[in-house]
Motif scaffolding. Structure first.
Motif, short mmCIF file in Angstrom:
data_model
loop_
_atom_site.label_atom_id
_atom_site.label_comp_id
_atom_site.label_asym_id
_atom_site.label_seq_id
_atom_site.Cartn_x
_atom_site.Cartn_y
_atom_site.Cartn_z
N UNK A 66 5.98 21.47 4.21
CA UNK A 66 6.62 20.29 4.79
C UNK A 66 5.66 19.11 4.71
N UNK A 67 6.25 17.90 4.58
CA UNK A 67 5.48 16.68 4.52
C UNK A 67 6.04 15.68 5.54
N UNK A 68 5.16 14.84 6.06
CA UNK A 68 5.60 13.83 7.02
C UNK A 68 4.73 12.58 6.83
N UNK A 69 5.38 11.42 6.97
CA UNK A 69 4.66 10.15 6.83
C UNK A 69 5.23 9.18 7.84
N UNK A 70 4.34 8.58 8.62
CA UNK A 70 4.75 7.57 9.58
C UNK A 70 4.01 6.28 9.32
N UNK A 71 4.73 5.16 9.49
CA UNK A 71 4.13 3.86 9.22
C UNK A 71 4.56 2.87 10.29
N UNK A 72 3.62 2.08 10.76
CA UNK A 72 3.91 1.06 11.76
C UNK A 72 3.32 -0.26 11.27
N UNK A 126 -0.77 3.78 9.13
CA UNK A 126 0.06 4.89 8.67
C UNK A 126 -0.69 6.20 8.88
N UNK A 127 0.04 7.25 9.21
CA UNK A 127 -0.49 8.60 9.34
C UNK A 127 0.43 9.52 8.55
N UNK A 128 -0.15 10.43 7.76
CA UNK A 128 0.65 11.32 6.92
C UNK A 128 -0.04 12.66 6.81
N UNK A 136 0.82 -1.21 0.00
CA UNK A 136 0.00 0.00 0.00
C UNK A 136 0.85 1.26 0.00
N UNK A 137 2.14 1.14 0.34
CA UNK A 137 3.05 2.29 0.34
C UNK A 137 3.94 2.32 -0.90
N UNK A 138 3.63 1.47 -1.89
CA UNK A 138 4.44 1.47 -3.12
C UNK A 138 3.84 2.39 -4.16
N UNK A 139 4.70 3.20 -4.74
CA UNK A 139 4.29 4.07 -5.85
C UNK A 139 4.53 3.38 -7.18
#
Length: 285
Positions: free
Chosen positions: A279-285, A271-273, A209-212
């Protein structure tokens, strides 16, 4: 100057005789052809290589092919007036060899038994030059979203050339045309990955799901793929925040949870983004 009829006749006869004695090229070509068609040969018996050399000198012909076939063989020679084909046939009689004339006029030696087999016409195989010899497949973001893959097995499930082993994401190794990913160049966003981990583990633990985009290449990869790609390459590109957020949104996220009754295992990911002030931020657990 004027001539009488008798003098004109004498002049015409003289011209005719003179023209008859001129060296017309056509006449000489016909004579040369007739002479080349049949020649006088007087070649004594002896070693076949020696006899063939003498024949080539007399006839002006070229002997080609595998001349080792004539080694340790004897020839009865040839004596008399023959065409080159006839003379060579007498020279090769009893040697187990034959000679075929190529379109360029050269004689090619062949084994008599092999010459009796059927000769197939040449087969020409060509490939379109606009395609690379490397076999590659690639998925963009749109195709990945359409597949909705839960793991790497789901991502490549429609590709017969790519297989994924392992029962859970942490040990799902990718095989491209039978080559394991540990023998390939694996990159994530251009960074080479350590593929010398414990042999039961996969090179990467990636949530599709995080692949472009992703690309799998079989065989020797192109030079711009980087070093260590003799067995092929696997390239993964992860998403940016802009790929996940709709226009005008500044915050988003997702949560995924699964339960497998075989083994009684629970798998969860989230994930939260967001983006703000450039600025951009992305976190994934």
């Amino acid at each position: 100057m004027f001539y009488t009829n008798n003098r004109l006749r004498a002049l015409a006869v003289g011209l005719a005789l003179g023209l008859a004695s001129l060296p017309f090229p056509g006449g000489h070509a016909q004579a040369a052809t007739a002479e080349a068609a049949q020649q006088q040969y007087n070649i004594a018996a002896g070693p076949l290589n020696t006899v063939l050399t003498r024949f080539a000198d007399v006839s002006g012909s070229l002997i080609a092919g595998n001349l080792q076939l004539a080694a340790d063989k004897q020839s009865q020679g040839v004596s008399g007036s023959f065409t080159p084909d006839q003379a060579l046939a007498r020279i090769l009689a009893g040697t187990g060899l034959v000679a075929d004339r190529d379109p360029d006029g050269a004689y090619v030696l062949r084994d008599a038994e092999a010459a009796g087999t059927n000769k197939l016409s040449p087969v020409s195989v060509t490939a379109p030059t606009q395609y690379s010899v490397q076999n590659s497949l690639s998925y963009d973001r749109g195709r990945i979203e359409a597949l909705q893959p839960q793991d790497m097995k789901d991502l490549f499930k429609n590709e017969s050339s790519v297989s994924v082993g392992g029962s859970i994401p942490i040990n799902q190794k990718v095989y491209v045309r039978g080559v394991e990913e540990t023998a390939m160049l694996v990159t994530v966003d251009g960074a080479r990955q350590n593929n010398k981990v414990f042999h039961h583990n996969a090179t990467n633990l990636i949530d599709p799901s995080l692949l472009k985009a992703t690309r799998a290449s079989a065989g020797v990869a192109a030079a711009d793929d980087g070093p260590g790609a003799l067995g092929g390459s696997l390239a993964y590109e992860t998403v940016d925040v802009g790929d996940l957020l709709a226009p005008g949104d500044s915050l988003g996220g997702f949560l995924d949870g699964r339960y497998a009754s075989n083994g009684d295992t629970v798998t969860s990911a989230g994930s939260v983004f967001g983006r703000a002030n450039g600025f951009e931020a992305l976190g994934y657990v």
